[in-house]
Every structure is written in C-alpha cells, then in structure tokens.
Write a protein that holds these residues in place. Structure first.
Motif, PDB file in Angstrom:
ATOM      1  N   SER A  93       7.211   5.493  -0.250  1.00 51.22           N
ATOM      2  CA  SER A  93       8.510   6.144  -0.100  1.00 51.22           C
ATOM      3  C   SER A  93       8.531   6.959   1.182  1.00 51.22           C
ATOM      4  O   SER A  93       7.512   7.513   1.600  1.00 51.22           O
ATOM      5  CB  SER A  93       8.782   7.079  -1.285  1.00 51.22           C
ATOM      6  N   MET A  94       9.696   7.050   1.795  1.00 47.27           N
ATOM      7  CA  MET A  94       9.838   7.888   2.981  1.00 47.27           C
ATOM      8  C   MET A  94       9.756   9.354   2.573  1.00 47.27           C
ATOM      9  O   MET A  94      10.457   9.785   1.649  1.00 47.27           O
ATOM     10  CB  MET A  94      11.159   7.607   3.680  1.00 47.27           C
ATOM     11  N   VAL A  95       8.906  10.104   3.263  1.00 57.76           N
ATOM     12  CA  VAL A  95       8.698  11.519   2.922  1.00 57.76           C
ATOM     13  C   VAL A  95       8.906  12.431   4.132  1.00 57.76           C
ATOM     14  O   VAL A  95       8.594  13.630   4.067  1.00 57.76           O
ATOM     15  CB  VAL A  95       7.287  11.737   2.330  1.00 57.76           C
ATOM     16  N   GLY A  96       9.388  11.867   5.206  1.00 61.60           N
ATOM     17  CA  GLY A  96       9.638  12.664   6.408  1.00 61.60           C
ATOM     18  C   GLY A  96      10.578  11.915   7.331  1.00 61.60           C
ATOM     19  O   GLY A  96      10.938  10.759   7.079  1.00 61.60           O
ATOM     20  N   THR A  97      10.980  12.584   8.403  1.00 63.56           N
ATOM     21  CA  THR A  97      11.928  12.010   9.353  1.00 63.56           C
ATOM     22  C   THR A  97      11.405  12.113  10.784  1.00 63.56           C
ATOM     23  O   THR A  97      10.461  12.876  11.066  1.00 63.56           O
ATOM     24  CB  THR A  97      13.280  12.744   9.280  1.00 63.56           C
ATOM     25  N   VAL A  98      12.039  11.372  11.662  1.00 62.30           N
ATOM     26  CA  VAL A  98      11.698  11.475  13.080  1.00 62.30           C
ATOM     27  C   VAL A  98      11.927  12.897  13.573  1.00 62.30           C
ATOM     28  O   VAL A  98      11.132  13.443  14.353  1.00 62.30           O
ATOM     29  CB  VAL A  98      12.536  10.478  13.901  1.00 62.30           C
ATOM     30  N   GLU A  99      12.994  13.514  13.090  1.00 61.03           N
ATOM     31  CA  GLU A  99      13.300  14.887  13.508  1.00 61.03           C
ATOM     32  C   GLU A  99      12.210  15.857  13.065  1.00 61.03           C
ATOM     33  O   GLU A  99      11.876  16.806  13.787  1.00 61.03           O
ATOM     34  CB  GLU A  99      14.660  15.299  12.953  1.00 61.03           C
ATOM     35  N   ASP A 100      11.637  15.643  11.868  1.00 62.86           N
ATOM     36  CA  ASP A 100      10.503  16.465  11.429  1.00 62.86           C
ATOM     37  C   ASP A 100       9.365  16.377  12.443  1.00 62.86           C
ATOM     38  O   ASP A 100       8.750  17.392  12.812  1.00 62.86           O
ATOM     39  CB  ASP A 100       9.976  15.989  10.066  1.00 62.86           C
ATOM     40  N   ALA A 108       4.187  10.562  18.294  1.00 65.82           N
ATOM     41  CA  ALA A 108       4.576   9.295  17.675  1.00 65.82           C
ATOM     42  C   ALA A 108       4.739   9.532  16.178  1.00 65.82           C
ATOM     43  O   ALA A 108       4.358  10.582  15.644  1.00 65.82           O
ATOM     44  CB  ALA A 108       3.526   8.212  17.926  1.00 65.82           C
ATOM     45  N   VAL A 109       5.312   8.532  15.496  1.00 70.98           N
ATOM     46  CA  VAL A 109       5.416   8.559  14.036  1.00 70.98           C
ATOM     47  C   VAL A 109       4.811   7.271  13.499  1.00 70.98           C
ATOM     48  O   VAL A 109       4.633   6.289  14.229  1.00 70.98           O
ATOM     49  CB  VAL A 109       6.884   8.693  13.562  1.00 70.98           C
ATOM     50  N   SER A 110       4.504   7.275  12.199  1.00 66.40           N
ATOM     51  CA  SER A 110       3.945   6.075  11.591  1.00 66.40           C
ATOM     52  C   SER A 110       4.533   5.853  10.208  1.00 66.40           C
ATOM     53  O   SER A 110       5.071   6.780   9.579  1.00 66.40           O
ATOM     54  CB  SER A 110       2.415   6.152  11.503  1.00 66.40           C
ATOM     55  N   ILE A 111       4.426   4.620   9.739  1.00 66.70           N
ATOM     56  CA  ILE A 111       4.941   4.222   8.442  1.00 66.70           C
ATOM     57  C   ILE A 111       4.013   3.156   7.867  1.00 66.70           C
ATOM     58  O   ILE A 111       3.421   2.377   8.613  1.00 66.70           O
ATOM     59  CB  ILE A 111       6.394   3.689   8.553  1.00 66.70           C
ATOM     60  N   HIS A 112       3.875   3.142   6.540  1.00 64.89           N
ATOM     61  CA  HIS A 112       3.011   2.183   5.849  1.00 64.89           C
ATOM     62  C   HIS A 112       3.889   1.220   5.056  1.00 64.89           C
ATOM     63  O   HIS A 112       4.739   1.638   4.271  1.00 64.89           O
ATOM     64  CB  HIS A 112       2.076   2.958   4.904  1.00 64.89           C
ATOM     65  N   VAL A 113       3.672  -0.088   5.254  1.00 63.40           N
ATOM     66  CA  VAL A 113       4.434  -1.119   4.553  1.00 63.40           C
ATOM     67  C   VAL A 113       3.470  -2.085   3.877  1.00 63.40           C
ATOM     68  O   VAL A 113       2.548  -2.594   4.529  1.00 63.40           O
ATOM     69  CB  VAL A 113       5.353  -1.897   5.523  1.00 63.40           C
TER      70      VAL A 113
END
Length: 266
Positions: A93-100, A108-113
């Motif tokens: 689930s998404m738990v943060g944002t780019v703005e955070d 950078a930001v990362s995401i797990h799929v």
C-alpha cells in the motif's frame, strides 16, 4: 530529462559511470526492528564511510538517522509498504507521497511492486501514478519489481525477471531493482531489454561474503548498474569494509579476488 531530475540522479549515482550502490533500511515496517536497524545513525555512518551512494528508508526514519556530520550520502524515501503480520503481505500500500520526500530533502523515491499478486492491479496503478507525480517534480523513481503470487513458480526465472524489469521501465521508473537470475548470460537478457539502470536485490542473508561479491561482479559484467542490498550489508560484522569492497567492484571494475583481498585485510 528535466535538470532537477538529472541533478538528483547524480546525487545517488556515480556520475562518471552511471552505477549505484543503495543500502535499503526499510525492513522495519515489514519485519520490525531487526539487528542493524536499531542504531540507524551508526548504520548509515558505516555504509556512508564505505562509499555507498544512497540509503533507502521510510519517511519516519530520517529523524532517527540524520547525522549532521560525516561523509554525505544520498537519500531515497520508500513510499509503499506492508507487514509480515498481514494475511496478504505481498500487497503493498502507498504510505507516503512525493511531497513527503521533497520535504525531507530526498534525492529520489521508491516503490515496491509484486507482480502476480492478487492485488497486482492496485500496485501497478500506484506505480504509474507515482511515476507521473514524481515526473512533475523532477524526482527520480526506483521501482522494486518482483514476481510473487499464485502463478509464479520461480521468481528468479530469467524470463520472469526480465518481465519485471520491463514493467517497471515501461511504466516510468528511472531505476529498476530486480532479482539476480543466477548467471551473467541470463542476466544480460534482462539488462538489454531495459533502457534504464537495472540493479540487483540481495535476497536472503548469504552464508559468505564471496558469494555476494561474485553475484554483484557478475551482474555488473552483464550490464547491471549496481546493487540495492539490505540485510547482507547492514547485518554484516563490518558493513563499512563490505561496502568498500563492493564499491571497488561496482565503480572500479575490480575482480572478485581483488575485492576479497580488500575484505580480508586487517
């Protein structure tokens, strides 16, 4: 590429060779405060001194890990998560944002799929939306792409790994993290089908250092851009020495024997 994104990419990668060493420290959400993730300032300091390009963590951890001194290191904020206590732990689930991430000074930001999971459609939607939003801000995206679900017989299968990398690339990720396929020949098929940097995961805790160094060496020789390895680094007896040796392999094309000599120095 937007100038802002180019600048941020250079903060987390070696600008001369386009390679990268990331040490993920996001495991606490999944499995709790395991060894290596309690004194975060010490851990970050050790991997920074070894020459890691970036650390990766959830948005609440910079307040526990910012050192205010020592060698600089890039910051990647991880924006998705799940816990091992969940009945569907592969559903992120998404738990943060780019703005955070921007507010925290992230590079950078990362995401797990997890492709193949019953909730794949939600994770793909999140990946696509994140890449679009991050693009608005010139923020690089690292996508951790794995195949984990009822139809997946072998998540290390070269065709499966290549598919994972391709999905991440096609939906807009700037760096893709995947499993290593077991040989340079098969991993080259992954990197050649992906026009953005591909880094390897560390997988389960390894029994010896040489196996890790060999895997990293072979992946780079096959066109990989480096590594994103957590437990095999931050739970090591000497994270600084291990990262320093891996850095020689990734950034200076040392062979395995040379790296192991450095590892074994007093």
């Amino acid at each position: 590429m937007l100038l802002g994104k180019a600048v941020r990419m250079e903060r987390i990668m070696n600008r001369d060779n386009g390679r990268i060493i990331v040490v993920p420290l996001d495991h606490g959400v999944t499995v709790g405060p395991i060894y290596g993730l309690v004194d975060l300032r010490s851990t970050v300091n050790q991997v920074a001194e070894g020459g890691a390009n970036a650390v990766l963590m959830h948005k609440g951890l910079p307040r526990c890990s910012h050192r205010g001194k020592g060698r600089d290191i890039g910051l990647i904020i991880h924006l998705s998560g799940s816990t091992a206590m969940s009945p569907i732990p592969n559903a992120k689930s998404m738990v943060g944002t780019v703005e955070d991430a921007i507010k925290l000074g992230a590079d950078a930001v990362s995401i797990h799929v997890n492709l193949g999971d019953e909730t794949e459609k939600n994770m793909l939607a999140d990946l696509g939306a994140l890449c679009s939003r991050a693009g608005d801000w010139g923020m690089p995206v690292l996508a951790m792409m794995y195949a984990r679900g009822p139809k997946i017989k072998d998540e290390y299968d070269p065709g499966v790994v290549a598919h994972c990398a391709r999905v991440g690339m096609e939906l807009g990720a700037d760096i893709v993290k995947v499993n290593y396929t077991g040989s340079p020949e098969t991993f080259r098929n992954v990197t050649e089908a992906c026009c953005v940097p591909v880094v390897i995961a560390g997988g389960p805790k390894m029994d010896n250092d040489r196996d890790l160094v060999q895997m990293v060496h072979d992946s780079v020789q096959a066109g990989g851009a480096g590594l994103s390895v957590g437990r095999n680094i931050f739970q090591h007896a000497d994270p600084t020495k291990l990262v320093r040796s891996l850095s020689k392999v990734v950034h200076h094309d040392w062979n395995v024997d040379q790296a192991m000599e450095l590892m074994n120095e007093p």
